[in-house]
Design a protein around this motif. Sequence first.
Motif, PDB file in Angstrom:
ATOM      1  N   GLN A 277      69.040  57.461  17.223  1.00 35.91           N
ATOM      2  CA  GLN A 277      68.380  58.531  16.460  1.00 35.91           C
ATOM      3  C   GLN A 277      68.997  59.879  16.803  1.00 35.91           C
ATOM      4  O   GLN A 277      69.215  60.716  15.924  1.00 35.91           O
ATOM      5  CB  GLN A 277      66.872  58.551  16.745  1.00 35.91           C
ATOM      6  N   GLN A 278      69.282  60.101  18.085  1.00 34.51           N
ATOM      7  CA  GLN A 278      69.907  61.361  18.506  1.00 34.51           C
ATOM      8  C   GLN A 278      71.309  61.472  17.923  1.00 34.51           C
ATOM      9  O   GLN A 278      71.708  62.541  17.461  1.00 34.51           O
ATOM     10  CB  GLN A 278      69.945  61.463  20.031  1.00 34.51           C
ATOM     11  N   GLU A 279      72.034  60.377  17.929  1.00 34.44           N
ATOM     12  CA  GLU A 279      73.379  60.376  17.343  1.00 34.44           C
ATOM     13  C   GLU A 279      73.311  60.726  15.852  1.00 34.44           C
ATOM     14  O   GLU A 279      74.116  61.513  15.354  1.00 34.44           O
ATOM     15  CB  GLU A 279      74.022  58.991  17.510  1.00 34.44           C
ATOM     16  N   GLN A 280      72.335  60.123  15.153  1.00 39.12           N
ATOM     17  CA  GLN A 280      72.192  60.379  13.720  1.00 39.12           C
ATOM     18  C   GLN A 280      71.802  61.839  13.473  1.00 39.12           C
ATOM     19  O   GLN A 280      72.326  62.475  12.566  1.00 39.12           O
ATOM     20  CB  GLN A 280      71.147  59.437  13.099  1.00 39.12           C
ATOM     21  N   ALA A 281      70.891  62.359  14.281  1.00 41.79           N
ATOM     22  CA  ALA A 281      70.473  63.759  14.128  1.00 41.79           C
ATOM     23  C   ALA A 281      71.644  64.705  14.365  1.00 41.79           C
ATOM     24  O   ALA A 281      71.810  65.694  13.644  1.00 41.79           O
ATOM     25  CB  ALA A 281      69.325  64.077  15.082  1.00 41.79           C
ATOM     26  N   THR A 282      72.463  64.384  15.350  1.00 42.78           N
ATOM     27  CA  THR A 282      73.640  65.214  15.631  1.00 42.78           C
ATOM     28  C   THR A 282      74.620  65.156  14.471  1.00 42.78           C
ATOM     29  O   THR A 282      75.154  66.180  14.043  1.00 42.78           O
ATOM     30  CB  THR A 282      74.318  64.747  16.935  1.00 42.78           C
ATOM     31  N   ALA A 283      74.862  63.950  13.943  1.00 40.89           N
ATOM     32  CA  ALA A 283      75.777  63.798  12.812  1.00 40.89           C
ATOM     33  C   ALA A 283      75.241  64.557  11.586  1.00 40.89           C
ATOM     34  O   ALA A 283      76.010  65.239  10.890  1.00 40.89           O
ATOM     35  CB  ALA A 283      75.963  62.324  12.481  1.00 40.89           C
TER      36      ALA A 283
ATOM     37  N   LEU B  67      75.763  68.277  12.090  1.00 45.45           N
ATOM     38  CA  LEU B  67      77.161  68.647  11.887  1.00 45.45           C
ATOM     39  C   LEU B  67      77.516  68.710  10.407  1.00 45.45           C
ATOM     40  O   LEU B  67      78.186  69.637   9.957  1.00 45.45           O
ATOM     41  CB  LEU B  67      78.091  67.646  12.586  1.00 45.45           C
ATOM     42  N   ARG B  68      77.063  67.715   9.642  1.00 41.31           N
ATOM     43  CA  ARG B  68      77.325  67.715   8.205  1.00 41.31           C
ATOM     44  C   ARG B  68      76.667  68.933   7.531  1.00 41.31           C
ATOM     45  O   ARG B  68      77.252  69.564   6.672  1.00 41.31           O
ATOM     46  CB  ARG B  68      76.816  66.433   7.566  1.00 41.31           C
ATOM     47  N   LYS B  69      75.468  69.241   7.950  1.00 39.37           N
ATOM     48  CA  LYS B  69      74.720  70.358   7.375  1.00 39.37           C
ATOM     49  C   LYS B  69      75.458  71.684   7.585  1.00 39.37           C
ATOM     50  O   LYS B  69      75.448  72.562   6.739  1.00 39.37           O
ATOM     51  CB  LYS B  69      73.321  70.427   7.998  1.00 39.37           C
ATOM     52  N   HIS B  70      76.116  71.798   8.725  1.00 39.85           N
ATOM     53  CA  HIS B  70      76.803  73.042   9.067  1.00 39.85           C
ATOM     54  C   HIS B  70      78.303  72.984   8.757  1.00 39.85           C
ATOM     55  O   HIS B  70      79.081  73.781   9.268  1.00 39.85           O
ATOM     56  CB  HIS B  70      76.570  73.403  10.515  1.00 39.85           C
ATOM     57  N   GLY B  71      78.696  72.029   7.932  1.00 41.00           N
ATOM     58  CA  GLY B  71      80.069  71.976   7.461  1.00 41.00           C
ATOM     59  C   GLY B  71      81.032  71.227   8.366  1.00 41.00           C
ATOM     60  O   GLY B  71      82.230  71.230   8.125  1.00 41.00           O
ATOM     61  N   GLY B  72      80.543  70.605   9.397  1.00 42.91           N
ATOM     62  CA  GLY B  72      81.430  69.839  10.277  1.00 42.91           C
ATOM     63  C   GLY B  72      81.577  68.421   9.774  1.00 42.91           C
ATOM     64  O   GLY B  72      80.988  68.015   8.775  1.00 42.91           O
TER      65      GLY B  72
END
Length: 166
Positions: free
Chosen positions: A150-156, A159-164
């Motif tokens: 879940q933490q990995e998914q939240a981090t991903a 990152l996508r949300k902020h353009g990474g």
Amino acid sequence: MTQPAGSPQAAPVPGRAGYLTPEEQARRQAQDKQYDQGMNAGGVKAYMQRRQQDDAANAAAAGGGYVMDVDAMRKFQPKWQAIADKLARAIDLGAQLKAVAQPAEDEASTLQKRSADAHADAYVQSAQQQWKYAQGYANQLKKAIDAYEQQEQATADALRKHGGRA
């Protein structure tokens, strides 16, 4: 828990984490007095060393800690679940032992049946305790893996949300 005023406090136990011998207490008080008169690099070093020793003692008293990476958890979780499943089967089989009828209605057969039933009860109780431990460990590993994922998914997602890229 605080002690009421005037009540005796428990005596410290030598060798226990956090216990300071009277000699160590006196040495520390002398250091404190010396460092109060003029802080220097040696004093700072001694305080840092003391802090590290205290932190190590407190960590040991708190049970330390055990860290397992997610790959190890993924490897061991199915094995612990398999152990729990085998123990559940053993519980079922052990419970069936009491269904065996005594061979005759004489006193010796009755005593033998009672002994066999008592043994079956002890076996099932032991297997249940082992199952509880194994299933609990498997569940905790699963819970930790799920939390990590879940933490990995939240981090991903962040990152996508902020353009990474994830």
